[in-house]
Design a protein around this motif. Structure first.
Motif, PDB file in Angstrom:
ATOM      1  N   GLN A 134     -41.947  31.988  57.222  1.00 41.28           N
ATOM      2  CA  GLN A 134     -42.244  33.340  56.744  1.00 41.28           C
ATOM      3  C   GLN A 134     -41.556  34.382  57.610  1.00 41.28           C
ATOM      4  O   GLN A 134     -41.001  35.368  57.109  1.00 41.28           O
ATOM      5  CB  GLN A 134     -43.757  33.568  56.744  1.00 41.28           C
ATOM      6  CG  GLN A 134     -44.179  34.910  56.145  1.00 41.28           C
ATOM      7  CD  GLN A 134     -43.735  35.083  54.706  1.00 41.28           C
ATOM      8  OE1 GLN A 134     -44.057  34.255  53.852  1.00 41.28           O
ATOM      9  NE2 GLN A 134     -42.961  36.135  54.426  1.00 41.28           N
ATOM     10  N   THR A 135     -41.568  34.153  58.941  1.00 42.73           N
ATOM     11  CA  THR A 135     -40.907  35.089  59.860  1.00 42.73           C
ATOM     12  C   THR A 135     -39.411  35.151  59.579  1.00 42.73           C
ATOM     13  O   THR A 135     -38.813  36.234  59.566  1.00 42.73           O
ATOM     14  CB  THR A 135     -41.153  34.667  61.321  1.00 42.73           C
ATOM     15  OG1 THR A 135     -42.560  34.624  61.566  1.00 42.73           O
ATOM     16  CG2 THR A 135     -40.497  35.630  62.297  1.00 42.73           C
ATOM     17  N   LEU A 136     -38.798  33.987  59.341  1.00 41.41           N
ATOM     18  CA  LEU A 136     -37.354  33.943  59.051  1.00 41.41           C
ATOM     19  C   LEU A 136     -37.048  34.686  57.754  1.00 41.41           C
ATOM     20  O   LEU A 136     -36.060  35.429  57.679  1.00 41.41           O
ATOM     21  CB  LEU A 136     -36.890  32.485  58.961  1.00 41.41           C
ATOM     22  CG  LEU A 136     -35.371  32.262  58.984  1.00 41.41           C
ATOM     23  CD1 LEU A 136     -34.759  32.781  60.285  1.00 41.41           C
ATOM     24  CD2 LEU A 136     -35.038  30.779  58.808  1.00 41.41           C
ATOM     25  N   ALA A 137     -37.926  34.511  56.743  1.00 38.05           N
ATOM     26  CA  ALA A 137     -37.751  35.231  55.475  1.00 38.05           C
ATOM     27  C   ALA A 137     -37.885  36.738  55.685  1.00 38.05           C
ATOM     28  O   ALA A 137     -37.127  37.528  55.105  1.00 38.05           O
ATOM     29  CB  ALA A 137     -38.773  34.742  54.456  1.00 38.05           C
ATOM     30  N   GLU A 146     -29.010  35.692  67.999  1.00 35.81           N
ATOM     31  CA  GLU A 146     -29.555  34.667  68.894  1.00 35.81           C
ATOM     32  C   GLU A 146     -31.012  34.351  68.535  1.00 35.81           C
ATOM     33  O   GLU A 146     -31.426  33.190  68.523  1.00 35.81           O
ATOM     34  CB  GLU A 146     -29.466  35.160  70.337  1.00 35.81           C
ATOM     35  CG  GLU A 146     -29.859  34.113  71.375  1.00 35.81           C
ATOM     36  CD  GLU A 146     -29.753  34.664  72.798  1.00 35.81           C
ATOM     37  OE1 GLU A 146     -30.571  34.258  73.641  1.00 35.81           O
ATOM     38  OE2 GLU A 146     -28.857  35.498  73.041  1.00 35.81           O
ATOM     39  N   ARG A 147     -31.775  35.389  68.194  1.00 31.28           N
ATOM     40  CA  ARG A 147     -33.179  35.209  67.833  1.00 31.28           C
ATOM     41  C   ARG A 147     -33.308  34.463  66.502  1.00 31.28           C
ATOM     42  O   ARG A 147     -34.153  33.582  66.349  1.00 31.28           O
ATOM     43  CB  ARG A 147     -33.863  36.573  67.749  1.00 31.28           C
ATOM     44  CG  ARG A 147     -35.379  36.488  67.724  1.00 31.28           C
ATOM     45  CD  ARG A 147     -36.010  37.852  67.820  1.00 31.28           C
ATOM     46  NE  ARG A 147     -37.432  37.783  67.522  1.00 31.28           N
ATOM     47  CZ  ARG A 147     -38.168  38.810  67.167  1.00 31.28           C
ATOM     48  NH1 ARG A 147     -37.612  39.996  67.051  1.00 31.28           N
ATOM     49  NH2 ARG A 147     -39.448  38.681  66.910  1.00 31.28           N
ATOM     50  N   LEU A 171     -34.907  30.674  65.982  1.00 33.58           N
ATOM     51  CA  LEU A 171     -35.986  30.427  65.020  1.00 33.58           C
ATOM     52  C   LEU A 171     -35.572  29.348  64.020  1.00 33.58           C
ATOM     53  O   LEU A 171     -36.367  28.454  63.685  1.00 33.58           O
ATOM     54  CB  LEU A 171     -36.349  31.725  64.304  1.00 33.58           C
ATOM     55  CG  LEU A 171     -37.551  31.687  63.370  1.00 33.58           C
ATOM     56  CD1 LEU A 171     -38.817  31.225  64.108  1.00 33.58           C
ATOM     57  CD2 LEU A 171     -37.794  33.055  62.750  1.00 33.58           C
ATOM     58  N   ALA A 172     -34.323  29.400  63.561  1.00 26.97           N
ATOM     59  CA  ALA A 172     -33.825  28.388  62.620  1.00 26.97           C
ATOM     60  C   ALA A 172     -33.822  27.002  63.270  1.00 26.97           C
ATOM     61  O   ALA A 172     -34.157  26.005  62.616  1.00 26.97           O
ATOM     62  CB  ALA A 172     -32.426  28.770  62.149  1.00 26.97           C
ATOM     63  N   GLN A 173     -33.450  26.953  64.549  1.00 27.77           N
ATOM     64  CA  GLN A 173     -33.466  25.676  65.277  1.00 27.77           C
ATOM     65  C   GLN A 173     -34.883  25.122  65.365  1.00 27.77           C
ATOM     66  O   GLN A 173     -35.116  23.921  65.154  1.00 27.77           O
ATOM     67  CB  GLN A 173     -32.895  25.874  66.682  1.00 27.77           C
ATOM     68  CG  GLN A 173     -32.989  24.653  67.597  1.00 27.77           C
ATOM     69  CD  GLN A 173     -32.081  23.523  67.145  1.00 27.77           C
ATOM     70  OE1 GLN A 173     -30.875  23.554  67.378  1.00 27.77           O
ATOM     71  NE2 GLN A 173     -32.627  22.538  66.463  1.00 27.77           N
ATOM     72  N   ILE A 189     -39.167  21.225  63.707  1.00 25.80           N
ATOM     73  CA  ILE A 189     -40.511  20.986  63.155  1.00 25.80           C
ATOM     74  C   ILE A 189     -40.410  20.213  61.842  1.00 25.80           C
ATOM     75  O   ILE A 189     -41.205  19.302  61.582  1.00 25.80           O
ATOM     76  CB  ILE A 189     -41.272  22.313  62.961  1.00 25.80           C
ATOM     77  CG1 ILE A 189     -41.406  23.069  64.289  1.00 25.80           C
ATOM     78  CG2 ILE A 189     -42.662  22.052  62.386  1.00 25.80           C
ATOM     79  CD1 ILE A 189     -41.884  24.515  64.139  1.00 25.80           C
ATOM     80  N   THR A 190     -39.427  20.575  61.019  1.00 24.34           N
ATOM     81  CA  THR A 190     -39.243  19.877  59.738  1.00 24.34           C
ATOM     82  C   THR A 190     -38.946  18.403  59.964  1.00 24.34           C
ATOM     83  O   THR A 190     -39.514  17.529  59.290  1.00 24.34           O
ATOM     84  CB  THR A 190     -38.083  20.538  58.946  1.00 24.34           C
ATOM     85  OG1 THR A 190     -38.386  21.928  58.761  1.00 24.34           O
ATOM     86  CG2 THR A 190     -37.933  19.886  57.569  1.00 24.34           C
ATOM     87  N   GLU A 191     -38.094  18.102  60.949  1.00 15.90           N
ATOM     88  CA  GLU A 191     -37.777  16.710  61.284  1.00 15.90           C
ATOM     89  C   GLU A 191     -39.011  15.988  61.833  1.00 15.90           C
ATOM     90  O   GLU A 191     -39.258  14.819  61.518  1.00 15.90           O
ATOM     91  CB  GLU A 191     -36.646  16.655  62.307  1.00 15.90           C
ATOM     92  CG  GLU A 191     -35.291  17.070  61.738  1.00 15.90           C
ATOM     93  CD  GLU A 191     -34.253  17.324  62.819  1.00 15.90           C
ATOM     94  OE1 GLU A 191     -34.534  17.010  64.000  1.00 15.90           O
ATOM     95  OE2 GLU A 191     -33.169  17.842  62.488  1.00 15.90           O
TER      96      GLU A 191
END
Length: 226
Positions: free
Chosen positions: A194-197, A209-210, A214-216, A221-223
């Motif tokens: 949600q934060t990324l969206a 960088e932020r 967050l994407a990393q 977590i997905t993995e």
């Protein structure tokens, strides 16, 4: 005591000489002394109100001869003559715990067990432990009053190396993957997505960088949950 402090208490060696830094009401050292677990304790507090509350708890339990309540910042509460064998820091942010340990690490002999209960900021705290030769011996996660709490037990053993993912999730928790651990990260995955969206929709610029960090985290977590 709360369940959180009970879990901290469970990692206290019998006969320990405890320095409880940020002791608040002094509940942890008083309970451990009343149970005959520890031999002596220092309850350190930097603020006057909790310092007075800890003094009151110690006095009400008639433990003034065995628990010293001190008004001091961080590890400045410890003196060499105390012979401290365990240091506990509970109920503050991981970065705050890290900063306390870093600022006064000359007051540590390196022989102490560290029992840490950060409220968030676990990753930078684990980074400090690794960089200062502390191996994580035990980790656990509990949920109390809708919040997740981590407990980290570490001792100085010499050089230790953890991967970026181990520092993020906790090396032992990553291996064990308990139901409460997986539930925590399922919840955090939703929040981070949600934060990324929100970043994508925001009109103001968010540092690359932020966004990449967050994407990393979302990928990790997905993995983890796959």
């Amino acid at each position: 005591m709360s369940e959180r402090l009970e879990r901290v208490a469970a990692h206290m060696p019998v006969g320990a000489r405890l320095a409880d830094i940020g002791s608040d009401h002094g509940y942890l050292p008083v309970a451990l002394m009343n149970r005959g677990v520890i031999d002596a304790a220092v309850a350190g507090e930097v603020a006057m109100t909790p310092f007075l509350a800890a003094e009151r708890t110690v006095d009400e339990n008639q433990l003034g001869a065995r628990i010293s309540v001190r008004l001091a910042s961080g590890l400045a509460a410890i003196e060499p003559a105390d012979g401290i064998t365990v240091v506990s820091l509970c109920g503050m942010g991981g970065e705050t715990i890290r900063d306390i340990l870093e600022r006064d690490k000359n007051r540590l002999s390196g022989e102490e067990r560290l029992i840490l209960q950060p409220n968030g900021g676990e990753q930078p705290l684990r980074q400090w432990l690794m960089e200062n030769g502390y191996r994580i011996l035990h980790e656990e996660l509990l949920r109390e009053h809708r919040f997740y709490y981590e407990i980290i037990v570490a001792e100085r053993t010499g050089p230790v190396s953890y991967s970026a993912e181990e520092l993020y999730f906790g090396p032992l928790q990553l291996r064990e993957r308990s139901p409460v651990f997986l539930a925590k990260w399922q919840r955090l995955l939703q929040l981070k997505r949600q934060t990324l969206a929100n970043f994508a929709q925001a009109r103001q610029q968010v540092a690359d960088e932020r966004v990449q960090s967050l994407a990393q985290q979302i990928r990790w977590i997905t993995e983890l949950l796959a």
